[in-house]
Design an enzyme around this catalytic site. Structure first.
Site, mmCIF file in Angstrom:
data_model
loop_
_atom_site.group_PDB
_atom_site.id
_atom_site.type_symbol
_atom_site.label_atom_id
_atom_site.label_comp_id
_atom_site.label_asym_id
_atom_site.label_seq_id
_atom_site.Cartn_x
_atom_site.Cartn_y
_atom_site.Cartn_z
ATOM 1 N N ALA A 62 0.599 -1.186 -0.061
ATOM 2 C CA ALA A 62 -0.143 0.005 0.192
ATOM 3 C C ALA A 62 0.672 1.088 -0.038
ATOM 4 O O ALA A 62 2.082 1.196 0.189
ATOM 5 C CB ALA A 62 -0.829 0.065 1.357
ATOM 6 N N GLY A 101 -0.797 -5.530 -0.719
ATOM 7 C CA GLY A 101 -1.689 -5.066 -1.752
ATOM 8 C C GLY A 101 -1.050 -5.924 -3.224
ATOM 9 O O GLY A 101 -1.735 -6.148 -4.136
ATOM 10 N N GLU A 104 -1.604 -9.351 -3.461
ATOM 11 C CA GLU A 104 -3.059 -9.728 -3.923
ATOM 12 C C GLU A 104 -3.267 -9.292 -5.508
ATOM 13 O O GLU A 104 -4.170 -9.929 -6.018
ATOM 14 C CB GLU A 104 -3.803 -8.812 -3.072
ATOM 15 C CG GLU A 104 -3.907 -9.089 -1.454
ATOM 16 C CD GLU A 104 -4.832 -8.160 -0.399
ATOM 17 O OE1 GLU A 104 -5.393 -8.869 0.339
ATOM 18 O OE2 GLU A 104 -4.183 -7.036 -0.508
ATOM 19 N N GLU A 124 0.140 -7.609 6.583
ATOM 20 C CA GLU A 124 -0.655 -6.807 7.163
ATOM 21 C C GLU A 124 -0.901 -6.902 8.452
ATOM 22 O O GLU A 124 -1.252 -6.045 9.401
ATOM 23 C CB GLU A 124 -2.244 -7.032 6.516
ATOM 24 C CG GLU A 124 -2.256 -6.391 5.118
ATOM 25 C CD GLU A 124 -1.552 -7.396 3.884
ATOM 26 O OE1 GLU A 124 -1.790 -6.912 2.625
ATOM 27 O OE2 GLU A 124 -1.072 -8.455 4.202
#
Length: 646
Positions: A62, A101, A104, A124
Site C-alpha cells: 500500500a 496489496g 494480492e 498486514e
C-alpha cells in the site's frame, strides 16, 4: 509521467508500473491498472498481458501516505477482481518483493512468475490489520490452508523458491525477467488455462486443525488481535463460498483499520521508517565502510563481530593474548553453529562467515579498518587503554566507537586524537540478534561520524536511535525506573509473581523479576556498587539484599525465584520472602491491568524526563528503544504512545 505504461511484444502486452521508490499502490497506480485492463481487453491484437515493474521491486504494498485517510476509487479489491476477470490472461512478473496489496494484485493474475531472490508475502498483521483485497481468500486456493495460515498469521514473506514449492508461483527464472515472462505467456496460450484463483477449490480442515492453530497463533501473537482475526478469515475462506469469504475479510479489515492496535502499529511503522535516516543528517555523507575491527571477543564482542560478518564486512578481532583470541574465535564459531542448527545458515555460509574473520593480538592489523568498535570490560581504565592503542594503530580518519552501557563516553574519549571521529555505539545482547542500536555522540563527534553510525545501523539491519549522554542512556535509564517501580510495588505488599504475570499479560515476554533472574541480578548490583564506591549516594534496592545473600538469579539457582537444577521455571521462594520480610510494609492489592498500567506509566514518566533533558529527540525514539531493546509489545506502540505522550 504516467505510472503505468503499455508496450507490446507481438501478441503479448507488457504493462509496466513505474511509481518510485517501491511502486506503492496509490490511487494513481490503481487507476492506471484499472484503465490498462479496459484498453487491453478492447485490443483484439493482444492475447495475453505481462505485468512487470520498473525500479528495484514489484508492487511492494500500500501507499503509506494514504494510511489513515478515506480510501479512493478504484478500490483494491475491485481492481484485483477486474484483473482476474479479464479475458486475456495476465502474468505477474515479480522481482524484489510483492507484499500485501502487491501480492494480492499478483494473485488476481492468472499466473505468477518471479526471478530468483524475489519474495512474496502478506505482512498486514504487522500493521494491526488483515489483508483486505483477497489475501486470506485467494492464498488458500493457491497454496492450501496450512501454508496460508503460516503466511498470513505470521506476516513473514517467503522467498521465490519456497513460494514456488507452495504453489504461490508458477515459475522462477534465473535470467531476464521480462523476456522469460513473455515467453511463459506465449507458451501458456498453447494449452488450456487454469481457472482463475477465485474459482479454484479449497479443502477445509477439520475443527481440530483450527483449534490447534488458534492456540499456536495466540501464543505467538502475545496479545495482538490481527493474527487471530486473520485466522478467522482463513477459516471462513476454507468453509464458505468465495464471495461470502471476501465479504467477511473486507469487514474484518475495515473493523481493524480504525482500531487502537492498528494506530499503534502505524506509529511504530513510521518511526522505524524514519529512524535509519534522520532528517538532520540529510546531505551528510558517511565514511564508506569496507572493513571493521572489534576489540574484545567475549559475549558482546563476538556478537558484534557476527553482526558485522552477517552484513558482509571483513572483521579483525583483537584480544589481549592468544588464549583470549582462541576463546573469541570459539565464541564466534558457536554463534554461527547455532545459526546453522536453527536453519538460518548453511554449513558453507557459516564457514564463509568465519573465513572473513582475522583474529590476533596485534593492533597493527587494524591499520586499514574504516571502523573499530571497542567491546571490552566495562571499566574506564581498561577502555581508555584500548583507545590509546587504537590512536596509534588506526588511520587518522577511521571511526573509533565504544560499546558501553553505563560509562560516560566523554571520559572514554579523553586523549583520543581528533575526537570528532569518536562515537558511542551501544549494542544490545545478543548483538547479532537484537535490533536496537543506541548511537551516542560526544560533543566533539562530527556529523560525518554520526552519519557513519547510522549507516552502520542500516547495514546491520538494526534500528538506530540517537541518545544523549546520561546514566544508562535512554534504554537502561528507563529500565532502572521500571525495576524501581516494580520493587516499590513489592514493598507495598504485591507479590513478585503477580507483577511478573501482569507484565506478561500486557504483552512482554517476561516480567521484570523473571528478566533479572535470567540476566543476573549481580550486573546491576555491581554498577550500583561502583557508584557507591565513587562516593555517590545510591539507595539500597531489594535486589542488593538478594545478591548479598548469594542470590544472583538462575545461574546460582535462585534470585527473585527458586530454580530446580536443570529447570528454568521460576518457583516462589520462601527464602526471598524471609529476606525481604522487614522491607514489605503494606498489604496493597492491585489487579493485573492496574499493575501494568502503573509500571508503563513509570516508564513513560522517565521517558518524559529524558525528553525534557534533550537526551532523546522525540517520543517515538523512546518507543523504538523500548520495543527493540526491551521487548515492549509493538502493538501497544511503546510506553510513550501507550500513555498518550505522542
Amino acid at each position: 509521467m504516467s505510472v503505468v505504461t503499455i508496450s507490446r511484444e507481438g501478441g503479448i502486452a507488457v504493462v509496466t508500473v513505474d511509481n518510485p521508490p517501491v511502486n506503492a499502490l496509490g490511487q494513481a497506480l490503481r487507476q492506471g491498472l484499472w484503465d490498462a485492463v479496459g484498453s487491453l481487453e478492447a485490443d483484439p491484437a493482444v492475447r495475453a498481458v505481462v505485468l512487470i515493474c520498473a525500479g528495484r521491486t514489484f508492487i511492494a504494498g500500500a501507499d503509506v501516505t494514504e494510511f489513515g485517510k478515506p480510501p479512493q476509487a478504484p478500490h483494491l479489491p475491485d481492481l484485483v477482481d477486474r484483473i482476474e476477470g479479464a479475458q486475456k490472461p495476465w502474468v505477474a512478473a515479480i522481482h524484489g518483493s510483492a507484499l500485501g496489496g502487491g501480492f494480492e494484485v499478483a494473485m488476481g493474475c492468472r499466473f505468477r512468475v518471479a526471478v530468483e531472490g524475489a519474495s512474496v508475502g502478506l505482512p498486514e498483521v504487522t500493521l494491526g490489520i488483515v489483508p483486505g483485497a483477497s489475501g486470506t481468500v485467494r492464498t488458500p486456493r493457491l497454496a492450501g490452508v496450512e501454508a496460508a495460515v503460516d503466511l498470513v498469521t505470521s506476516g513473514k514473506p517467503v522467498r521465490a523458491g519456497k513460494a514456488l514449492s507452495l504453489g504461490l508461483l508458477d515459475a522462477v527464472f534465473a535470467g531476464d525477467l521480462q523476456a522469460n515472462a513473455v515467453a511463459f505467456a506465449r507458451e501458456a496460450l498453447t494449452r488450456d488455462l487454469p481457472p482463475p484463483v477465485s474459482a479454484r477449490p479449497v479443502t477445509a480442515p477439520d475443527p481440530a486443525f483450527w483449534d490447534d492453530r488458534r492456540k499456536t497463533v495466540a501464543k505467538a501473537a502475545k496479545g495482538a488481535d490481527a493474527p487471530l482475526r486473520a485466522l478467522d478469515c482463513l477459516r471462513k475462506a476454507a468453509e464458505a463460498p468465495f464471495t461470502e469469504a471476501m465479504a467477511f475479510e473486507r469487514q474484518t479489515f475495515l473493523d481493524l483499520r480504525g482500531s487502537d492496535q492498528a494506530a499503534a502499529l502505524r506509529h511504530v511503522f513510521f518511526a522505524e521508517r524514519a529512524a535509519p535516516r534522520p532528517a538532520r543528517l540529510k546531505g551528510v555523507d558517511p565514511l564508506p565502510l569496507t572493513t571493521a575491527g572489534v576489540i574484545g571477543g567475549g559475549t558482546m564482542g563476538a556478537g558484534i563481530a557476527a553482526a558485522l560478518r552477517d552484513a558482509g564486512l571483513p572483521v579483525v578481532l583483537i584480544e589481549r593474548d592468544n588464549e583470549a583470541v582462541a576463546r573469541g574465535i570459539a565464541n564466534l564459531r558457536a554463534i554461527f553453529a547455532g545459526a546453522v542448527k536453527r536453519g538460518k545458515l548453511t554449513e558453507a555460509q557459516a564457514a564463509d562467515r568465519m573465513a572473513g574473520v582475522t583474529a590476533t593480538t596485534d593492533y597493527g592489523a587494524l591499520s586499514d579498518a574504516d571502523l573499530v568498535i571497542e567491546a571490552v570490560f566495562e571499566e574506564i581504565g581498561v577502555k581508555r587503554a584500548v583507545f590509546a592503542q587504537l590512536a596509534q594503530a588506526c588511520r587518522p580518519d577511521a571511526v573509533l566507537a565504544t560499546n558501553t552501557s553505563y560509562l560516560d563516553p566523554r571520559l572514554i574519549a579523553e586523549g583520543v586524537p581528533d575526537p570528532g571521529r569518536f562515537i558511542g555505539l551501544h549494542f544490545f545482547s545478543p548483538a547479532n540478534v537484537m535490533r536496537l542500536l543506541e548511537i551516542v555522540p560526544v560533543p566533539e563527534t562530527s556529523d560525518r561520524t554520526l552519519a557513519t553510525g547510522f549507516a552502520l545501523g542500516r547495514m546491520l539491519g538494526k534500528t538506530p536511535v540517537q541518545s544523549g549522554i546520561c546514566e544508562g542512556f535512554i534504554g537502561n535509564r528507563i529500565l532502572k525506573r521500571y525495576r524501581a517501580g516494580a520493587e516499590a510495588l513489592v514493598r507495598q505488599g504485591i507479590p513478585i509473581a503477580d507483577i511478573d504475570a501482569a507484565m506478561r499479560a500486557y504483552g512482554l515476554a517476561m516480567g521484570p523479576f523473571e528478566a533479572q533472574d535470567l540476566g543476573g541480578l549481580d550486573i546491576a548490583y555491581l554498577q550500583r556498587e561502583g557508584a557507591r564506591a565513587a562516593g555517590q549516594d545510591v539507595e539500597e534496592t531489594l535486589g542488593d539484599i538478594l545478591v548479598r545473600a548469594g542470590r544472583k538469579g538462575q545461574k546460582t539457582g535462585g534470585g527473585w525465584y527458586d530454580y530446580a537444577p536443570g529447570d528454568r521455571r521460576p518457583q516462589p521462594s520462601a527464602a526471598v520472602a524471609d529476606l525481604l520480610a522487614d522491607r514489605i510494609a503494606g498489604t496493597t492489592t492491585m489487579d493485573a491491568d492496574a499493575i501494568a498500567r502503573h509500571l508503563v506509566a513509570e516508564m513513560a514518566a522517565e521517558g518524559q524526563a529524558i525528553l525534557d533533558e534533550g537526551i532523546a529527540a522525540t517520543p517515538a525514539d523512546i518507543d523504538l528503544v523500548e520495543i527493540h531493546g526491551y521487548g515492549f509489545p509493538r502493538w501497544r506502540g511503546g510506553p510513550m504512545w501507550a500513555v498518550g505522550k505522542r
